[in-house]
Structures are given as C-alpha cells and as structure tokens.
Design an enzyme around this catalytic site. Structure first.
Site, PDB file in Angstrom:
ATOM      1  N   LYS A   1      55.755  59.855  15.755  1.00  0.00           N
ATOM      2  CA  LYS A   1      55.695  60.125  15.217  1.00  0.00           C
ATOM      3  C   LYS A   1      54.916  58.659  15.586  1.00  0.00           C
ATOM      4  CE  LYS A   1      54.384  58.437  10.651  1.00  0.00           C
ATOM      5  NZ  LYS A   1      55.151  58.372   8.742  1.00  0.00           N
TER       6      LYS A   1
ATOM      7  N   GLU B   1      51.414  55.558   2.764  1.00  0.00           N
ATOM      8  CA  GLU B   1      52.079  57.053   2.492  1.00  0.00           C
ATOM      9  C   GLU B   1      53.180  55.337   0.693  1.00  0.00           C
ATOM     10  OE1 GLU B   1      54.812  56.387   5.785  1.00  0.00           O
ATOM     11  OE2 GLU B   1      53.845  57.805   6.570  1.00  0.00           O
TER      12      GLU B   1
ATOM     13  N   ASP C   1      54.520  64.499   3.757  1.00  0.00           N
ATOM     14  CA  ASP C   1      55.085  63.756   3.860  1.00  0.00           C
ATOM     15  C   ASP C   1      55.014  63.963   5.601  1.00  0.00           C
ATOM     16  OD1 ASP C   1      56.551  61.008   5.402  1.00  0.00           O
ATOM     17  OD2 ASP C   1      58.133  61.849   3.434  1.00  0.00           O
TER      18      ASP C   1
ATOM     19  N   ASP D   1      59.497  50.525   2.635  1.00  0.00           N
ATOM     20  CA  ASP D   1      60.425  51.626   3.291  1.00  0.00           C
ATOM     21  C   ASP D   1      60.953  51.409   3.857  1.00  0.00           C
ATOM     22  OD1 ASP D   1      60.122  53.959   3.910  1.00  0.00           O
ATOM     23  OD2 ASP D   1      58.204  54.231   3.720  1.00  0.00           O
TER      24      ASP D   1
END
Ligand code: AMP
Length: 584
Positions: free
Chosen positions: A71, A150, A9, A173
């Site tokens: 990211k 994800e 992850d 999320d």
C-alpha cells in the site's frame, strides 16, 4: 434485491471484506475462520501466487519473494529498489492479487458472484493514489462503486453518524506500519475531513524493531548483522512480548538457541517498555495537535475520539490520546475490524441493504402543514432525530369560519404546492371571529417513521388524530436528493415568493383595519399624520398591484409606522372609555 455491494478495508498490514446480510454488516471469514487477512503476497519463480497467511509463511523459506505493505507504494513512481521488491509487478497488480483473494473468499462465503465494492483509503491519499486503488480493484474484477476515507469508515462503524450535524470526530488510527489522525465533521449527512496528519513510516512494526534491537544488544548481538531468518525470529518474539505487555505487567522475552547454541531470556516490565515507547507515542500526539490546529479546534470541541488499528490496544497509547483530547476514547469496536465494518455499512447504505437502519434515525425531509397564503410551515425540520414531536397553535383566518383544513406536507420548498402532500384532515370548530379560534397541531413521529397528526380545538378540547400510514422517513435517496436539489435551485425565487406572500397577507390584514381605525379616529390626527397614512396606504395598494416582494414589504412597514400614533390614540380612547364606564 439490489446487487449486493461489499466493503473492503485494503490495509497496509491487514485487509478484510464484508457485506450487509439480512440487514446486518458482517465481515466474511475464510476457510480457516479468519476475518482478517494479512496484506501479503508471495509470487513464485514460476508465477504461482499465494496470499495472506500462506504468503507470510513463505517468509522463512523464500522471504525475498514475499511482498508486504504494498500500500505504501500505491500511486507512486517506483524506484529501482521498489521495482525489485515488487518482483517486476506494479503496486496496483500486487494489490489486485489481495483483492482477488478477498473476492474469492467473499463469493465462497456468500455462494454467489459479487461484483461491486467500496474500498477504503487513508484520508491523506491524493487523487493518484485513489485512482491506483480503484484500478487495483478493477484488475481484480470489482466494479469499484466508491472509494471512501478510512476514518469515515471507522466513524460509521462506531455509529458516530448518529451524533448529528456538525458533530466532530477524531479518528486515531495506529496500525502496523502507518499512523494517522483525522478530524471529521458531519455536514449535511456526510463526514467531511477537516484536517488530517500522520506518518506513513510509524506503526507497531517500529516498536517490534525497537524491542528486538534492544534485546539483541542486551544479548550481546548486533541485530542488523543477524541473518534475515534470525532477525525474523527476534522480531516475532518482540511482537509477542509487545502484545503481552498490553495485557500484563511483565513478560519474559525468550530466544531459545538464538545462534543454534545459546539461549537468551529476560524479564521485561510494562513500565520499562512504556519508557522505550514514549518518544514514539509523543510523535503521534504531536500529529494530533497539528491536526487540531489545522482544523482551528480546541480539544474540547471534538465530540468523540475513536481508536482504530491494532496498536491502539497499547494502554499507554490510549492514555496519551485521552489526555490529549481530554476525553475518554471510544473503544467499543474491534480495532482491527472497525474500518472494514464501516466500509461494509457504507456499501450497505449504497446498495439499499441498510436503508431501513440508516434512514430511520433522522427525518430525511422536513414535515409541516400548509398555512395561509399557501406557505409551508415546517413543524419538524429535515434531519431531526426520531422519535420526535413538535407542535404549534393556529387560528382562523376569517370571521365565522367553521373549519380548518390541515394539509400535511413533506419537503424543503417554501410554497406548500411544491412539497408532497402526505394527507389532510378537516378540523371543525365553533364559528368565531377572525383570530379567535385556537387549533393546536402536533406532529409525532415514532421510531418506525409513522407520523401521527394530532389536532385539538382548544375551546372544546376535542382531539382528532390523523395517522399517515406510509412511513414518512422511508423515502428513496433519489427522491430526497431531488427534493433537496430543487430547494437549493429555487431558493431565491422560493424565498421571494414567501416574502411576497407574507407581506401580502399582512397588507390585506392591515388595509381594512386602518380603514376601520380611520373611521373612528381620523379627527384626532394632525393633518400631516393623516397625509402620511394616506400616502403609505397608497404605496401599499400600488405595491400590491406589482410583484416586487421587497417593495411591498417596505411599504407595509412604512404603513405600520405611519399608523403607530393612530393606533396608540385609539387604545388610549378605549382605555379611557373603559375606566370611565367602570368608575360610573
Ligand atoms: P493493524 O495494521 O491495524 O492490523 O495493526 C497491526 C499492529 O497492531 C501490529 O503492529 C501488531 O503488532 C499491533 N498489535 C496488535 N495487537 C496488539 C496488542 N495487544 N498490543 C500491542 N500491539 C498490538
């Protein structure tokens, strides 16, 4: 054992790595016992690099050289300020430093070189961002065997792949820096994204900011005017109080000597805090509603809701999501670890390390027996959850037949010969007229994939059991894929052959029956009825010589129709006769 594949992850705030070991997915902890590594990189003037917690610790002394949330820049053209922030590196190179550290930790834990990895990305990442993630992995020395979404990883970690075909899952999320809501649907054994909405600038960090700014104002300070180090201290305290208010009803926000002299301290209640958070939570719920609209679904059409990301520990967040979907959210997994765990499970499925666990829950291919005409008669369809059982009654095809051969087959093709034979058993029975014997066949598939075939002659009650020792579910992915592909490739010709065989069986049964019926009742019919039957019969005979399934099928239907009146008259005659006899 195949080469192990790790699951990674690569998160905005935190990252983690795992591997399937002895059949179990495990996240790997570093030397400090931490399974979660902050996605932070410090690059010194001289090019020295530190990652994770060590990099974060540099924030106090050398904040300008600490890169976090890289990211957000993946696969994008950096502007001048991004370039400054990245200290002359590309986002891929910085991400590669995080992935290199994860590789080091995993290899140290496992005591061997690891080469292959599955890496997760948000569902909304476009191809360029996925490619950049893959390149980052390669720069770190990984062979990136798969990039997965994800939310799919999250759903896997919750075991939601077990919900079966067409099950829909909403994955909410909410992490430190980003939010997304994705609706997935299980189709042919894999999760497909139905819709996804989110906000790449919305997360727990904004809450810390809100609280720090508000508290500073109460203390009579302008937050933005504070020195970077001071701002960092206020933010750290805000995060601590925020997390505490997820557990308790009140918490003291306290900043001793915030300007070197004064102290500030005030009691905050959860109720107050929830009011401040409300607009921010409402933004996430609006995304949920958009995602539902896009997927053309009502909230109640979603079969499960799971929460991932550290900020879903906030009770008000959980409550809002549950209200939006009208169901209790599944929070059984660790919100920070669910994605890494799911990536690890996926990696284990790819490497074969988790095959047992995965394949045992459903039948990978259909199970059935051969019936008349060489057809496959499915008793347990592909993707049925096991353990399970199913049965059907069969009869003899010919007069005086003494036994029936049961061939147990596995596969997706219409014709028995194209499927795999798992075993066979002969079931003897008393000779009987055609269609009189009754043989029940039952398939029982246990949780280990062992297939037991039970046959019973209904007339005598005698049972026979055939046990297929080789697990019927332990078939390699390749072979399953090949069988399914072949069934799709040959779908039309297979179907045509089935229609032909069924029509031929029907014709072969019908023709002699009609001959018999005509011998009895030809004289009762009108001339035109006789003519219609003869014509239809000729049509069927001619169709039998050809190989056109549809033509034969319609000829048989026509013959069926033409003989309706003859059949009715014969039945009437028999009934009259029977009544006459009983009355005498
Ligand atoms: P993630 O990006 O998933 O690691 O989530 C990190 C975010 O979750 C940070 O903003 C944390 O402050 C936040 N977080 C972690 N634990 C809690 C908690 N108990 N209550 C509220 N927020 C939390």
């Amino acid at each position: 054992m195949n080469d192990p594949i790790v699951g990674i992850d690569l998160g905005t705030t935190n990252s983690a790595i795992g591997v399937v070991d002895s059949g179990f997915p495990l996240l790997l902890a570093d030397e400090d016992g931490k399974r979660i590594m902050p996605s932070a990189v410090w690059i010194g003037e001289d090019g020295a690099v530190e990652t994770g917690r060590k990099a974060l610790r540099r924030r106090a002394s050398d904040g300008g050289r600490v890169i976090t949330s890289v990211k957000r820049l993946m696969g994008r053209e950096p502007n001048a300020s991004d370039r400054d922030y990245l200290l002359g590196k590309s986002a891929e190179e910085v991400s590669a430093l995080i992935l290199t550290e994860l590789k080091r930790v995993a290899e140290w834990r496992m005591g061997k070189t690891l080469r292959k990895a599955v890496i997760t990305v948000p569902a909304y990442f476009h191809d360029g961002q996925r490619q950049a993630t893959k390149r980052a992995g390669e720069l770190a020395g990984w062979e990136v065997v798969r990039i997965i979404n994800e939310p799919t990883a999250a759903a896997l970690s919750y075991g939601l792949d077990q919900l079966g075909e067409r099950a829909r899952v909403a994955v909410y999320d909410l992490g430190g820096g980003t939010f997304d809501l994705t609706i997935l649907e299980m189709q042919e054994g894999v999760f497909q994204v139905l819709s996804t909405h989110g906000d790449t600038q919305l997360g727990g960090d904004d809450l810390d900011q809100t609280m720090a700014e508000t508290m500073a104002r109460v203390a009579g300070l302008e937050f933005q005017a504070l020195a970077p180090l001071e701002r960092a201290r206020w933010l750290m305290e805000a995060e601590r109080v925020k997390c505490a208010l997820s557990l308790r009803d009140e918490e003291t926000f306290s900043m001793p000597f915030f300007d070197g002299v004064n102290s500030f301290s005030t009691l905050l209640t959860r109720k107050q805090w929830q009011e401040w958070m409300q607009p921010w939570i409402a933004r996430t719920i609006a995304c949920c509603q958009k995602a539902l609209n896009d997927a053309r679904l009502l909230p109640q059409e979603v079969n499960a809701v799971v929460l991932v990301g550290g900020s879903t520990r906030i009770p008000a967040v959980r409550a809002a999501v549950e209200q939006c979907f009208g169901r209790v959210a599944d929070v059984s997994q660790h919100p920070d670890e669910a994605i890494a765990l799911g990536a690890t499970i996926h990696a284990g499925m790819l490497s074969g390390a988790m095959k047992q666990m995965v394949l045992l829950d459903v039948t990978p291919l259909s199970l059935g027996i051969e019936t008349l005409g060489g057809l496959m008669n499915v008793l347990i369809p592909r993707n049925t959850t096991i353990p399970c059982k199913a049965g059907e009654m069969f009869t003899n095809a010919a007069d005086g037949q003494r036994a029936m051969r049961i061939r147990v087959l596995q596969g997706e093709r219409e014709m028995a010969r194209d499927n795999w034979e798992l075993g066979q058993v002969d079931v003897p029975f008393e000779p009987a007229a055609k269609g009189q014997a009754r043989i029940g066949v039952q398939f029982r598939l246990d949780e280990n994939g062992i297939l037991e075939v039970l046959t019973r002659d209904v007339a005598t009650g005698v049972d026979r059991v055939l046990v297929i020792e080789n697990s019927a579910v332990d078939v390699s992915d390749d072979k399953v894929g090949q069988m399914v592909n072949e069934s799709v490739e040959h779908a039309f010709e297979d179907m045509a052959e089935r229609v032909w065989t069924e029509a031929k069986l029907k014709a072969e049964e019908l023709l002699p029956a009609i001959d018999g019926a005509l011998a009895i009742g030809r004289d009762w019919l009108h001339e035109d009825e006789r003519l219609a039957i003869d014509t239809a019969r000729d049509l069927v005979r001619r169709a039998l010589e050809g190989k056109d399934a549809q033509r034969l099928k319609s000829a048989v239907q026509e013959l069926d129709r033409a003989t309706e009146s003859l059949a009715a008259q014969i039945v009437e005659h028999v009934m009259d006769h029977a009544t006459g006899t009983s009355g005498s």
